[in-house]
Design a protein around this motif. Structure first.
Motif, PDB file in Angstrom:
ATOM      1  N   VAL A  31       0.851  -1.184   0.000  1.00 38.72           N
ATOM      2  CA  VAL A  31       0.000   0.000   0.000  1.00 38.72           C
ATOM      3  C   VAL A  31       0.890   1.238   0.000  1.00 38.72           C
ATOM      4  O   VAL A  31       1.615   1.483   0.961  1.00 38.72           O
ATOM      5  CB  VAL A  31      -0.936   0.023   1.226  1.00 38.72           C
ATOM      6  CG1 VAL A  31      -1.843   1.248   1.173  1.00 38.72           C
ATOM      7  CG2 VAL A  31      -1.749  -1.258   1.322  1.00 38.72           C
ATOM      8  N   VAL A  32       0.836   2.010  -1.085  1.00 35.78           N
ATOM      9  CA  VAL A  32       1.625   3.232  -1.183  1.00 35.78           C
ATOM     10  C   VAL A  32       0.802   4.399  -0.662  1.00 35.78           C
ATOM     11  O   VAL A  32      -0.283   4.692  -1.176  1.00 35.78           O
ATOM     12  CB  VAL A  32       2.072   3.503  -2.636  1.00 35.78           C
ATOM     13  CG1 VAL A  32       2.885   4.796  -2.710  1.00 35.78           C
ATOM     14  CG2 VAL A  32       2.884   2.336  -3.173  1.00 35.78           C
ATOM     15  N   LEU A  33       1.311   5.053   0.361  1.00 33.54           N
ATOM     16  CA  LEU A  33       0.628   6.204   0.958  1.00 33.54           C
ATOM     17  C   LEU A  33       1.112   7.493   0.315  1.00 33.54           C
ATOM     18  O   LEU A  33       2.269   7.598  -0.104  1.00 33.54           O
ATOM     19  CB  LEU A  33       0.898   6.264   2.455  1.00 33.54           C
ATOM     20  CG  LEU A  33       0.459   5.069   3.308  1.00 33.54           C
ATOM     21  CD1 LEU A  33       0.897   5.282   4.759  1.00 33.54           C
ATOM     22  CD2 LEU A  33      -1.038   4.856   3.232  1.00 33.54           C
ATOM     23  N   LEU A  34       0.237   8.482   0.247  1.00 32.93           N
ATOM     24  CA  LEU A  34       0.651   9.823  -0.135  1.00 32.93           C
ATOM     25  C   LEU A  34       1.511  10.425   0.973  1.00 32.93           C
ATOM     26  O   LEU A  34       1.307  10.137   2.157  1.00 32.93           O
ATOM     27  CB  LEU A  34      -0.561  10.717  -0.386  1.00 32.93           C
ATOM     28  CG  LEU A  34      -1.374  10.410  -1.655  1.00 32.93           C
ATOM     29  CD1 LEU A  34      -2.691  11.176  -1.629  1.00 32.93           C
ATOM     30  CD2 LEU A  34      -0.580  10.756  -2.909  1.00 32.93           C
ATOM     31  N   ASN A  35       2.464  11.261   0.609  1.00 33.07           N
ATOM     32  CA  ASN A  35       3.407  11.771   1.585  1.00 33.07           C
ATOM     33  C   ASN A  35       2.748  12.615   2.665  1.00 33.07           C
ATOM     34  O   ASN A  35       3.269  12.723   3.783  1.00 33.07           O
ATOM     35  CB  ASN A  35       4.507  12.571   0.891  1.00 33.07           C
ATOM     36  CG  ASN A  35       5.698  12.808   1.779  1.00 33.07           C
ATOM     37  OD1 ASN A  35       5.947  13.922   2.228  1.00 33.07           O
ATOM     38  ND2 ASN A  35       6.449  11.751   2.075  1.00 33.07           N
TER      39      ASN A  35
END
Length: 218
Positions: A31-35
């Motif tokens: 799961v790639v999160l927004l910064n």
């Protein structure tokens, strides 16, 4: 299903991805999160930090703890070779870390990473990192030649790293630790890597299932 929450640019996250891919961990959702997504991190561990690993109702957040657990969960046929202190490059990179940051922070938001898919995520990152650098991204970019000269000197002086191809196409815990900060530097267009070091980067990237940024470098 286990979940690994990351920023796709984060060196600490890259450690865990290398181990997960190399050790062939199954049923793992990335799961790639927004910064600028603080809420997800606080919901999971009570602070803004990645990587975060959810597994069987347990959530942990230290990259090497996660990497060791992923190693145990892995089903791949090749084990990670033990750590060799003679191949530790962190003591050589640490004194020039500010130069590395000045090269990479202004560039990483510009190569199409999912973590920076929104303007607000980019702005959040810029504000945090400019405060750390003590200058604007524009100033850091204007001083690229100075920072490159320092980093290239250090790269040329690094001890020879064992190539995975010299050890039966296997990775070591040294590779897991050494790869991420050097991968980050492949963001910098025209930065010179010694030939053997560049070969090592390509071999580790392939076995670890992660990318290098040479083709997207700015």
């Amino acid at each position: 299903m286990s979940r690994l929450y990351i920023y796709d640019h984060c060196p600490f996250c890259i450690r865990t991805l290398i181990v997960a891919h190399y050790r062939q961990v199954s049923d793992l959702q990335q799961v790639v999160l927004l910064n600028d997504d603080e809420d997800s991190c606080h919901r999971l561990i009570g602070r803004k930090m990645v990587p975060i690993f959810e597994h069987q109702g347990i959530t942990i957040a230290e990259s090497m703890d996660i990497a060791k657990l992923l190693d145990e969960l892995g089903e791949g046929p090749k084990a990670l070779r033990p750590l060799q202190l003679g191949e530790a490059i962190q003591p050589r990179l640490q004194p020039v870390q500010a130069h590395s940051w000045a090269l990479t922070y202004p560039r990483v938001t510009r190569i199409g990473m999912d973590t920076f898919a929104t303007e607000s995520a980019c702005d959040y990152f810029r504000a945090k990192k400019e405060a750390l650098l003590g200058c604007s991204f524009e100033q850091a970019l204007a001083e690229t030649d100075t920072h490159k000269a320092v980093i290239e000197r250090v790269l040329a002086e690094l001890p020879p790293l064992t190539l995975p191809s010299e050890q039966g196409d296997t990775l070591s815990w040294n590779d897991v630790l050494n790869f991420p900060p050097l991968q980050y530097l492949t963001l910098v267009d025209g930065l010179t890597f010694p030939p053997r070091l560049q070969q090592w980067l390509h071999e580790v990237a392939e076995l670890g299932g992660v990318e290098l940024y040479f083709e997207r470098a700015v």
